[in-house]
Design an enzyme around this catalytic site. Structure first.
Site, PDB file in Angstrom:
ATOM      1  N   CYS A  49       0.833  -1.206   0.000  1.00 44.30           N
ATOM      2  CA  CYS A  49       0.000   0.000   0.000  1.00 44.30           C
ATOM      3  C   CYS A  49       0.874   1.265   0.000  1.00 44.30           C
ATOM      4  O   CYS A  49       1.854   1.350   0.739  1.00 44.30           O
ATOM      5  CB  CYS A  49      -0.906  -0.014   1.224  1.00 44.30           C
ATOM      6  N   CYS A  53       0.371   4.845   7.008  1.00 45.09           N
ATOM      7  CA  CYS A  53      -0.261   4.653   8.322  1.00 45.09           C
ATOM      8  C   CYS A  53       0.731   3.958   9.266  1.00 45.09           C
ATOM      9  O   CYS A  53       1.169   2.828   8.980  1.00 45.09           O
ATOM     10  CB  CYS A  53      -1.524   3.821   8.179  1.00 45.09           C
ATOM     11  N   CYS A  56       0.426   0.195  10.334  1.00 46.34           N
ATOM     12  CA  CYS A  56      -0.018  -0.825   9.381  1.00 46.34           C
ATOM     13  C   CYS A  56       1.104  -1.652   8.736  1.00 46.34           C
ATOM     14  O   CYS A  56       1.998  -1.105   8.074  1.00 46.34           O
ATOM     15  CB  CYS A  56      -0.856  -0.191   8.294  1.00 46.34           C
ATOM     16  N   CYS A  93     -16.333  -9.217   5.465  1.00 46.66           N
ATOM     17  CA  CYS A  93     -15.698  -7.922   5.282  1.00 46.66           C
ATOM     18  C   CYS A  93     -14.461  -8.100   4.400  1.00 46.66           C
ATOM     19  O   CYS A  93     -13.558  -8.861   4.731  1.00 46.66           O
ATOM     20  CB  CYS A  93     -15.324  -7.357   6.646  1.00 46.66           C
ATOM     21  N   CYS A 125     -19.477  -6.316   3.421  1.00 46.69           N
ATOM     22  CA  CYS A 125     -18.827  -5.088   3.867  1.00 46.69           C
ATOM     23  C   CYS A 125     -17.502  -4.975   3.117  1.00 46.69           C
ATOM     24  O   CYS A 125     -16.862  -5.987   2.850  1.00 46.69           O
ATOM     25  CB  CYS A 125     -18.576  -5.153   5.371  1.00 46.69           C
ATOM     26  N   CYS A 185     -19.395   1.927   8.844  1.00 44.84           N
ATOM     27  CA  CYS A 185     -18.637   1.288   9.912  1.00 44.84           C
ATOM     28  C   CYS A 185     -17.386   2.140  10.093  1.00 44.84           C
ATOM     29  O   CYS A 185     -16.554   2.212   9.193  1.00 44.84           O
ATOM     30  CB  CYS A 185     -18.278  -0.136   9.502  1.00 44.84           C
ATOM     31  N   ARG A 257     -17.820  -2.936  17.931  1.00 44.82           N
ATOM     32  CA  ARG A 257     -17.076  -4.149  17.570  1.00 44.82           C
ATOM     33  C   ARG A 257     -15.742  -4.250  18.305  1.00 44.82           C
ATOM     34  O   ARG A 257     -14.898  -3.362  18.212  1.00 44.82           O
ATOM     35  CB  ARG A 257     -16.829  -4.159  16.060  1.00 44.82           C
TER      36      ARG A 257
HETATM   37  N1  SAM Z   1      -6.693   0.464   3.173  1.00 41.42           N
HETATM   38  C1  SAM Z   1      -7.968   0.675   3.718  1.00 41.42           C
HETATM   39  C2  SAM Z   1      -8.007   1.782   4.743  1.00 41.42           C
HETATM   40  O1  SAM Z   1      -6.994   2.096   5.311  1.00 41.42           O
HETATM   41  O2  SAM Z   1      -9.089   2.305   4.976  1.00 41.42           O
HETATM   42  C3  SAM Z   1      -8.583  -0.580   4.305  1.00 41.42           C
HETATM   43  C4  SAM Z   1      -7.754  -1.570   5.104  1.00 41.42           C
HETATM   44  S1  SAM Z   1      -7.041  -0.980   6.634  1.00 41.42           S
HETATM   45  C5  SAM Z   1      -5.957  -2.291   7.044  1.00 41.42           C
HETATM   46  C6  SAM Z   1      -8.419  -1.057   7.778  1.00 41.42           C
HETATM   47  C7  SAM Z   1      -8.179  -0.648   9.199  1.00 41.42           C
HETATM   48  O3  SAM Z   1      -7.455  -1.644   9.889  1.00 41.42           O
HETATM   49  C8  SAM Z   1      -7.391   0.608   9.456  1.00 41.42           C
HETATM   50  O4  SAM Z   1      -8.160   1.764   9.310  1.00 41.42           O
HETATM   51  C9  SAM Z   1      -6.976   0.438  10.910  1.00 41.42           C
HETATM   52  O5  SAM Z   1      -7.933   1.010  11.769  1.00 41.42           O
HETATM   53  C10 SAM Z   1      -6.971  -1.087  11.086  1.00 41.42           C
HETATM   54  N2  SAM Z   1      -5.612  -1.579  11.343  1.00 41.42           N
HETATM   55  C11 SAM Z   1      -4.611  -1.721  10.452  1.00 41.42           C
HETATM   56  N3  SAM Z   1      -3.493  -2.179  11.025  1.00 41.42           N
HETATM   57  C12 SAM Z   1      -3.779  -2.342  12.346  1.00 41.42           C
HETATM   58  C13 SAM Z   1      -3.017  -2.789  13.465  1.00 41.42           C
HETATM   59  N4  SAM Z   1      -1.750  -3.132  13.356  1.00 41.42           N
HETATM   60  N5  SAM Z   1      -3.628  -2.850  14.668  1.00 41.42           N
HETATM   61  C14 SAM Z   1      -4.927  -2.487  14.786  1.00 41.42           C
HETATM   62  N6  SAM Z   1      -5.688  -2.064  13.762  1.00 41.42           N
HETATM   63  C15 SAM Z   1      -5.129  -1.980  12.556  1.00 41.42           C
HETATM   64  C1  DTB Z   2     -11.158  -2.719  11.582  1.00 40.79           C
HETATM   65  O1  DTB Z   2     -11.465  -1.723  12.251  1.00 40.79           O
HETATM   66  N1  DTB Z   2     -10.320  -3.662  11.980  1.00 40.79           N
HETATM   67  C2  DTB Z   2     -10.152  -4.674  10.965  1.00 40.79           C
HETATM   68  C3  DTB Z   2     -11.179  -4.235   9.891  1.00 40.79           C
HETATM   69  N2  DTB Z   2     -11.646  -2.981  10.394  1.00 40.79           N
HETATM   70  C4  DTB Z   2     -10.793  -4.151   8.477  1.00 40.79           C
HETATM   71  C5  DTB Z   2      -8.737  -4.798  10.504  1.00 40.79           C
HETATM   72  C6  DTB Z   2      -7.753  -5.047  11.598  1.00 40.79           C
HETATM   73  C7  DTB Z   2      -6.432  -5.249  10.993  1.00 40.79           C
HETATM   74  C8  DTB Z   2      -5.381  -5.629  11.987  1.00 40.79           C
HETATM   75  C9  DTB Z   2      -4.043  -5.758  11.383  1.00 40.79           C
HETATM   76  C10 DTB Z   2      -3.923  -6.824  10.337  1.00 40.79           C
HETATM   77  O2  DTB Z   2      -4.405  -7.967  10.534  1.00 40.79           O
HETATM   78  O3  DTB Z   2      -3.293  -6.570   9.306  1.00 40.79           O
HETATM   79 FE1  SF4 Z   3      -2.819   1.155   3.392  1.00 38.67          FE
HETATM   80 FE2  SF4 Z   3      -2.699  -0.029   5.762  1.00 38.67          FE
HETATM   81 FE3  SF4 Z   3      -3.111   2.592   5.626  1.00 38.67          FE
HETATM   82 FE4  SF4 Z   3      -5.071   0.899   4.800  1.00 38.67          FE
HETATM   83  S1  SF4 Z   3      -4.269   1.122   6.869  1.00 38.67           S
HETATM   84  S2  SF4 Z   3      -4.347   2.751   3.771  1.00 38.67           S
HETATM   85  S3  SF4 Z   3      -3.802  -0.780   3.972  1.00 38.67           S
HETATM   86  S4  SF4 Z   3      -1.250   1.505   4.958  1.00 38.67           S
END
Ligand code: SAM
Ligand code: DTB
Ligand code: SF4
Length: 324
Positions: A49, A53, A56, A93, A125, A185, A257
């Protein structure tokens, strides 16, 4: 009527057991406390990506163990959804490591995935990054039930976690989703080093969306090696309980959730979260890229706590109070 910031602050700082008690009361007025909505996650496009973030593992710029995977086929999603349905999940989802949706063949394929899930009688979703109003309409036409787009933290703290987009970008996508008639959501993450005020600020923004989100995920940061937040110390269960209870009180109609981070919580800790108004989880041994409790372990927990998975489409958006 949503609460102002001072009111939310005062709820957040209520002595813990009193807070849980009040949240439990409100929970029972608006929801059936024996039902927990079970969602299953599929990472349809993993890693690589362009966003930054800080939490992430899927951001291309960090050196993590996540392997990049191009978009799954509709067939794969079909099979995974069928299994999840058999296991009692009412919602699928689909998550993609995209900054935003582009109008191309990949998006057309996601629309097909949504239709496939709908045909199974499951709620579909998606969480695909930023969306235009037209793209949201296409998803709605394909039958999308909910769109996940988290605010993650407060507006003031946002730029310390993410620099490649703004809070306003996030709010704009949420508005586009709303205009298309898809349920929203949106929630956030605790344990990123934010101040208490940031948690309160985020809940204030969410509670004052008009209408507020139908679903609010509360994630505890899952620390992943290679990300800027890899060394954050784990969230204490009491902080999770406090956050869930406050979310329940300030957004009473929403599904709250209990999202990422459950592997670090005991069954007793999760029980307190359910008592405090959490009524949804992600089930299955993987979230998007990180581990989650084993399915059988969760079903055992449901049995012990007397909880049942909720059927699909049983919540109307903005459900009125249910009688006791
Ligand atoms: N790329 C899209 C976005 O950012 O909206 C969708 C996927 S992103 C992985 C969805 C959500 O997962 C993020 O907004 C964040 O709140 C959550 N998330 C990602 N990495 C995480 C982590 N290491 N621990 C907890 N939540 C995480
Ligand atoms: C949300 O709030 N938590 C989920 C879902 N929406 C998409 C994702 C959590 C991701 C946790 C880190 C991972 O597994 O990569
Ligand atoms: Fe990309 Fe992860 Fe940020 Fe979603 S949360 S926009 S997958 S870097």
């Amino acid at each position: 009527m949503s609460m102002n910031r001072e009111q939310i602050e005062s709820v957040y700082h209520t002595p813990l057991l009193e807070l849980v008690f009040r949240a439990a009361e409100i929970h029972r007025r608006f929801h059936d406390p024996s039902k927990v909505q079970v969602s299953s996650l599929i990472s349809i496009k993993t890693g690589g990506c362009p966003e930054d973030c800080g939490y992430c593992p899927q951001a291309a710029r960090y050196y993590t163990d996540v392997k990049v995977h191009k978009l799954m086929t509709v067939d794969e999603v079909d099979k995974l959804s069928e299994n999840a349905k058999k296991g009692g999940a009412s919602r699928m989802c689909l998550g993609a490591a995209w900054r935003e949706v582009r109008d191309n063949r990949d998006f057309d394929r996601v629309l097909e995935m949504v239709k496939t899930i709908n045909n199974k009688g499951m709620e579909a979703c998606c969480t695909l990054g930023m969306l235009t109003e037209e793209q949201a309409k296409k998803l709605a036409d394909a039958g999308l039930y909910a769109y996940n787009h988290n605010l993650d933290t407060s507006e003031e703290n946002y730029s310390s976690i993410i620099s490649t987009r703004t809070y306003d970008d996030r709010l704009k996508t949420i508005a586009n989703v709303r205009k298309a008639g898809i349920t929203v959501c949106s929630g956030g993450i605790i344990g990123m080093g934010e101040r208490t005020d940031d948690r309160i600020g985020m809940l204030h923004t969410l509670a004052n969306l008009n209408p507020p989100p139908e679903s609010v995920p509360i994630n505890a940061l899952v620390t992943v090696e290679g990300t800027p937040l890899e060394n954050q110390k784990p969230v204490e269960i009491w902080e999770m309980v406090r956050m869930v209870a406050t979310a329940r009180i300030v957004i009473p109609t929403a599904q709250i959730r209990l999202s990422a981070g459950r592997l670090n919580m005991s069954m007793e800790g999760q029980a307190l979260c359910f008592l405090a108004g959490a009524n949804s989880i992600f089930a299955g041994d993987k979230l998007l890229t990180t581990p989650n409790p084993e399915y059988n372990q969760d079903m055992e927990m449901f049995k012990i706590l007397g909880l049942k998975p909720e059927e699909a489409f049983s919540k109307k958006p903005h459900a009125e109070e249910v009688p006791r």
